[in-house]
Scaffold this motif. Structure first.
Motif, PDB file in Angstrom:
ATOM      1  N   ARG A  14      -7.192  -2.341   2.344  1.00 32.90           N
ATOM      2  CA  ARG A  14      -6.897  -0.949   2.705  1.00 32.90           C
ATOM      3  C   ARG A  14      -5.425  -0.806   3.052  1.00 32.90           C
ATOM      4  NH1 ARG A  14     -10.552  -2.641   6.035  1.00 32.90           N
ATOM      5  NH2 ARG A  14     -12.665  -2.490   5.235  1.00 32.90           N
ATOM      6  N   PHE A  15      -4.922   0.389   2.869  1.00 25.59           N
ATOM      7  CA  PHE A  15      -3.605   0.754   3.398  1.00 25.59           C
ATOM      8  C   PHE A  15      -3.860   1.948   4.297  1.00 25.59           C
ATOM      9  CE2 PHE A  15      -2.670  -1.281  -0.663  1.00 25.59           C
ATOM     10  CZ  PHE A  15      -1.738  -2.226  -0.274  1.00 25.59           C
ATOM     11  N   GLY A  16      -3.938   1.732   5.584  1.00 31.67           N
ATOM     12  CA  GLY A  16      -4.327   2.816   6.491  1.00 31.67           C
ATOM     13  C   GLY A  16      -5.718   3.299   6.128  1.00 31.67           C
ATOM     14  N   GLU A  17      -5.826   4.591   5.859  1.00 29.19           N
ATOM     15  CA  GLU A  17      -7.130   5.172   5.510  1.00 29.19           C
ATOM     16  C   GLU A  17      -7.510   4.888   4.056  1.00 29.19           C
ATOM     17  OE1 GLU A  17      -9.107   7.727   7.740  1.00 29.19           O
ATOM     18  OE2 GLU A  17      -8.171   6.003   8.749  1.00 29.19           O
ATOM     19  N   ARG A  18      -6.492   4.578   3.277  1.00 24.87           N
ATOM     20  CA  ARG A  18      -6.693   4.484   1.834  1.00 24.87           C
ATOM     21  C   ARG A  18      -7.276   3.130   1.433  1.00 24.87           C
ATOM     22  NH1 ARG A  18      -5.320   7.219  -2.556  1.00 24.87           N
ATOM     23  NH2 ARG A  18      -4.254   9.040  -1.791  1.00 24.87           N
ATOM     24  N   VAL A  19      -8.357   3.163   0.679  1.00 23.44           N
ATOM     25  CA  VAL A  19      -8.953   1.916   0.216  1.00 23.44           C
ATOM     26  C   VAL A  19      -8.397   1.612  -1.179  1.00 23.44           C
ATOM     27  CG1 VAL A  19     -11.110   0.728  -0.329  1.00 23.44           C
ATOM     28  CG2 VAL A  19     -11.042   2.408   1.528  1.00 23.44           C
ATOM     29  N   ALA A  20      -7.567   0.593  -1.276  1.00 26.33           N
ATOM     30  CA  ALA A  20      -6.969   0.256  -2.577  1.00 26.33           C
ATOM     31  C   ALA A  20      -7.920  -0.626  -3.387  1.00 26.33           C
ATOM     32  CB  ALA A  20      -5.632  -0.449  -2.376  1.00 26.33           C
ATOM     33  N   LEU A  21      -8.513  -1.629  -2.745  1.00 25.77           N
ATOM     34  CA  LEU A  21      -9.521  -2.463  -3.416  1.00 25.77           C
ATOM     35  C   LEU A  21     -10.807  -2.400  -2.612  1.00 25.77           C
ATOM     36  CD1 LEU A  21      -7.808  -5.695  -4.758  1.00 25.77           C
ATOM     37  CD2 LEU A  21      -8.134  -3.484  -5.853  1.00 25.77           C
ATOM     38  N   ALA A  38      -6.561  -0.544 -16.351  1.00 24.75           N
ATOM     39  CA  ALA A  38      -6.412   0.032 -15.014  1.00 24.75           C
ATOM     40  C   ALA A  38      -5.692   1.368 -15.075  1.00 24.75           C
ATOM     41  CB  ALA A  38      -5.652  -0.938 -14.119  1.00 24.75           C
ATOM     42  N   PRO A  39      -6.443   2.464 -14.901  1.00 24.17           N
ATOM     43  CA  PRO A  39      -5.768   3.763 -14.805  1.00 24.17           C
ATOM     44  C   PRO A  39      -4.826   3.753 -13.598  1.00 24.17           C
ATOM     45  CG  PRO A  39      -8.176   4.027 -14.888  1.00 24.17           C
ATOM     46  CD  PRO A  39      -7.895   2.560 -14.755  1.00 24.17           C
ATOM     47  N   ASN A  40      -3.811   4.621 -13.591  1.00 21.78           N
ATOM     48  CA  ASN A  40      -2.857   4.628 -12.485  1.00 21.78           C
ATOM     49  C   ASN A  40      -3.579   4.805 -11.156  1.00 21.78           C
ATOM     50  OD1 ASN A  40      -0.754   4.340 -14.218  1.00 21.78           O
ATOM     51  ND2 ASN A  40      -0.242   6.515 -14.278  1.00 21.78           N
ATOM     52  N   GLY A  41      -3.179   3.998 -10.189  1.00 19.29           N
ATOM     53  CA  GLY A  41      -3.742   4.128  -8.851  1.00 19.29           C
ATOM     54  C   GLY A  41      -5.065   3.408  -8.666  1.00 19.29           C
ATOM     55  N   ALA A  42      -5.543   2.728  -9.696  1.00 20.36           N
ATOM     56  CA  ALA A  42      -6.861   2.071  -9.609  1.00 20.36           C
ATOM     57  C   ALA A  42      -6.821   0.797  -8.764  1.00 20.36           C
ATOM     58  CB  ALA A  42      -7.378   1.736 -10.998  1.00 20.36           C
ATOM     59  N   GLY A  43      -5.613   0.264  -8.546  1.00 16.74           N
ATOM     60  CA  GLY A  43      -5.511  -0.938  -7.710  1.00 16.74           C
ATOM     61  C   GLY A  43      -4.933  -2.153  -8.419  1.00 16.74           C
ATOM     62  N   LYS A  44      -4.319  -1.927  -9.568  1.00 13.98           N
ATOM     63  CA  LYS A  44      -3.775  -3.036 -10.349  1.00 13.98           C
ATOM     64  C   LYS A  44      -2.697  -3.820  -9.587  1.00 13.98           C
ATOM     65  CE  LYS A  44      -0.385  -2.107 -12.948  1.00 13.98           C
ATOM     66  NZ  LYS A  44       0.469  -1.460 -13.944  1.00 13.98           N
ATOM     67  N   THR A  45      -1.712  -3.097  -9.079  1.00 20.13           N
ATOM     68  CA  THR A  45      -0.595  -3.771  -8.405  1.00 20.13           C
ATOM     69  C   THR A  45      -1.087  -4.503  -7.164  1.00 20.13           C
ATOM     70  OG1 THR A  45       0.829  -2.038  -9.235  1.00 20.13           O
ATOM     71  CG2 THR A  45       1.728  -3.404  -7.485  1.00 20.13           C
ATOM     72  N   THR A  46      -2.001  -3.865  -6.433  1.00 17.51           N
ATOM     73  CA  THR A  46      -2.574  -4.507  -5.247  1.00 17.51           C
ATOM     74  C   THR A  46      -3.280  -5.800  -5.655  1.00 17.51           C
ATOM     75  OG1 THR A  46      -2.873  -2.332  -4.259  1.00 17.51           O
ATOM     76  CG2 THR A  46      -4.114  -4.137  -3.275  1.00 17.51           C
ATOM     77  N   THR A  47      -4.037  -5.762  -6.737  1.00 13.94           N
ATOM     78  CA  THR A  47      -4.744  -6.958  -7.212  1.00 13.94           C
ATOM     79  C   THR A  47      -3.763  -8.086  -7.516  1.00 13.94           C
ATOM     80  OG1 THR A  47      -6.446  -5.550  -8.189  1.00 13.94           O
ATOM     81  CG2 THR A  47      -6.351  -7.817  -8.978  1.00 13.94           C
TER      82      THR A  47
HETATM   83  N1  LIG Z   1       1.835   0.035   0.582  1.00 16.79           N
HETATM   84  C1  LIG Z   1       0.944   1.024   0.420  1.00 16.79           C
HETATM   85  N2  LIG Z   1       0.777   1.972   1.343  1.00 16.79           N
HETATM   86  C2  LIG Z   1      -0.130   2.948   1.199  1.00 16.79           C
HETATM   87  N3  LIG Z   1      -0.940   3.090   0.122  1.00 16.79           N
HETATM   88  C3  LIG Z   1      -0.812   2.180  -0.839  1.00 16.79           C
HETATM   89  C4  LIG Z   1       0.127   1.102  -0.765  1.00 16.79           C
HETATM   90  N4  LIG Z   1       0.018   0.358  -1.893  1.00 16.79           N
HETATM   91  C5  LIG Z   1      -0.954   0.946  -2.633  1.00 16.79           C
HETATM   92  N5  LIG Z   1      -1.465   2.029  -1.994  1.00 16.79           N
HETATM   93  C6  LIG Z   1      -2.550   2.887  -2.494  1.00 16.79           C
HETATM   94  O1  LIG Z   1      -3.624   2.070  -2.930  1.00 16.79           O
HETATM   95  C7  LIG Z   1      -4.136   2.540  -4.175  1.00 16.79           C
HETATM   96  C8  LIG Z   1      -3.982   1.466  -5.259  1.00 16.79           C
HETATM   97  O2  LIG Z   1      -2.594   1.219  -5.454  1.00 16.79           O
HETATM   98  P1  LIG Z   1      -2.009   0.234  -6.567  1.00 16.79           P
HETATM   99  O3  LIG Z   1      -0.515   0.286  -6.449  1.00 16.79           O
HETATM  100  O4  LIG Z   1      -2.663  -1.076  -6.460  1.00 16.79           O
HETATM  101  O5  LIG Z   1      -2.481   0.959  -7.881  1.00 16.79           O
HETATM  102  P2  LIG Z   1      -2.042   0.705  -9.374  1.00 16.79           P
HETATM  103  O6  LIG Z   1      -3.310   0.642 -10.125  1.00 16.79           O
HETATM  104  O7  LIG Z   1      -1.111  -0.430  -9.468  1.00 16.79           O
HETATM  105  O8  LIG Z   1      -1.310   2.033  -9.727  1.00 16.79           O
HETATM  106  P3  LIG Z   1      -0.059   2.252 -10.710  1.00 16.79           P
HETATM  107  O9  LIG Z   1      -0.516   1.766 -12.038  1.00 16.79           O
HETATM  108  O10 LIG Z   1       0.117   3.748 -10.621  1.00 16.79           O
HETATM  109  O11 LIG Z   1       1.066   1.481 -10.109  1.00 16.79           O
HETATM  110  C9  LIG Z   1      -3.384   3.819  -4.490  1.00 16.79           C
HETATM  111  O12 LIG Z   1      -4.162   4.882  -4.049  1.00 16.79           O
HETATM  112  C10 LIG Z   1      -2.113   3.691  -3.684  1.00 16.79           C
HETATM  113  O13 LIG Z   1      -1.638   4.961  -3.317  1.00 16.79           O
END
Ligand SMILES: Nc1ncnc2c1ncn2[C@@H]1O[C@H](COP(=O)(O)OP(=O)(O)OP(=O)(O)O)[C@@H](O)[C@H]1O
Length: 237
Positions: A14-21, A38-47
């Motif tokens: 999670r990032f605060g309230e937001r659940v990334a994975l 991975a559509p944008n925002g799906a959590g790819k970068t976090t993974t």
């Molecule tokens: N450091 C952070 N602080 C707050 N929210 C974050 C942070 N990193 C990611 N998130 C949120 O977590 C979710 C997943 O983010 P992530 O960057 O993993 O997605 P992504 O699939 O890589 O997106 P993109 O392809 O657009 O980069 C998103 O809703 C994003 O806003």
């Protein structure tokens, strides 16, 4: 049996309230080529950041070649090669010098003949080996990145949008390189939107949605058009 190259078990972040994975599970055996749609925002970068140990999960576990990333991320990272969308190498050094430098960082002291062989195997032509990398195309930088991964004997290759901005020839060469790496037992995880290359090289495809793998598709038995429909439907959710 060999330990999986990557094992992610019910990973949450999670990032605060937001659940990334949200409970992502994924196991990759040696030689598998997994395409993550991975559509944008799906959590790819976090993974990717979690696998590399740059972020810690809130729940679940991640193992690389049987070792927990939470134990010693520097150690598990030594088994991983990460190729970002833009491979970062030193522009003032040649391809050969970059490869020598990054190999030394990984404690591999290789002679020039070996370094040149690795560059050739990665598809970088001999006449480019001694030229400044500043003049390299994106595809050429990527080839150096793959040669670095092979020199380090990485067991897990992570690629982020590897074919974006590549011309069709470079993209097709990349598919060939990934196939060769997988035949040598390297496990590959690539985040991509390139359905055409997925058909060419992936052994498994997963759709990442809302922080978990929502469905898996067999690229070998799925028509290109069906793959596209599934992905478009996922994007529209
Ligand atoms: N450091 C952070 N602080 C707050 N929210 C974050 C942070 N990193 C990611 N998130 C949120 O977590 C979710 C997943 O983010 P992530 O960057 O993993 O997605 P992504 O699939 O890589 O997106 P993109 O392809 O657009 O980069 C998103 O809703 C994003 O806003």
């Amino acid at each position: 049996m060999m330990k999986p190259a990557l094992q992610m078990d019910k990973v949450t972040r999670r990032f605060g309230e937001r659940v990334a994975l949200n409970g992502l599970s994924l196991t990759l055996q040696a030689g598998e080529v997994y395409a993550l749609l991975a559509p944008n925002g799906a959590g790819k970068t976090t993974t990717l950041n979690l696998i590399l140990g740059f972020l810690q999960p809130d729940g679940g576990s991640i193992h690389v070649c049987g070792e927990p990333v939470a134990g010693d991320a520097a150690r598990t990272r030594s088994a991983i090669a990460y190729l970002p969308e833009q491979v970062a190498i030193y522009p003032e050094l040649s391809g050969l010098e970059n490869l020598r430098y990054f190999s030394l960082l990984a404690s591999k002291e290789l002679d020039d003949a070996t370094l040149r062989r690795l560059l050739l195997e990665a598809g970088l032509r001999a006449d480019a080996h001694d030229r400044h990398a500043r003049n390299y195309s994106k595809g050429m930088r990527q080839k150096v990145g793959i040669a670095i991964a092979m020199a380090r004997e990485a067991r897990l290759l992570l690629l982020d949008e590897p074919t974006s901005g590549l011309d069709p020839l470079a993209a097709s060469e990349l598919s060939g390189l990934l196939r060769a790496a997988s035949q040598r037992g390297v496990a590959i995880l690539m985040a991509t939107h390139d359905l055409y290359r997925i058909k060419e090289v992936a052994t498994r495809v997963g759709v990442l949605h809302a922080g978990r793998i929502e469905r898996e598709i067999d690229p070998q038995t799925t028509e290109h058009a069906t793959l596209e429909q599934v992905y478009i439907a996922e994007l529209a959710r």
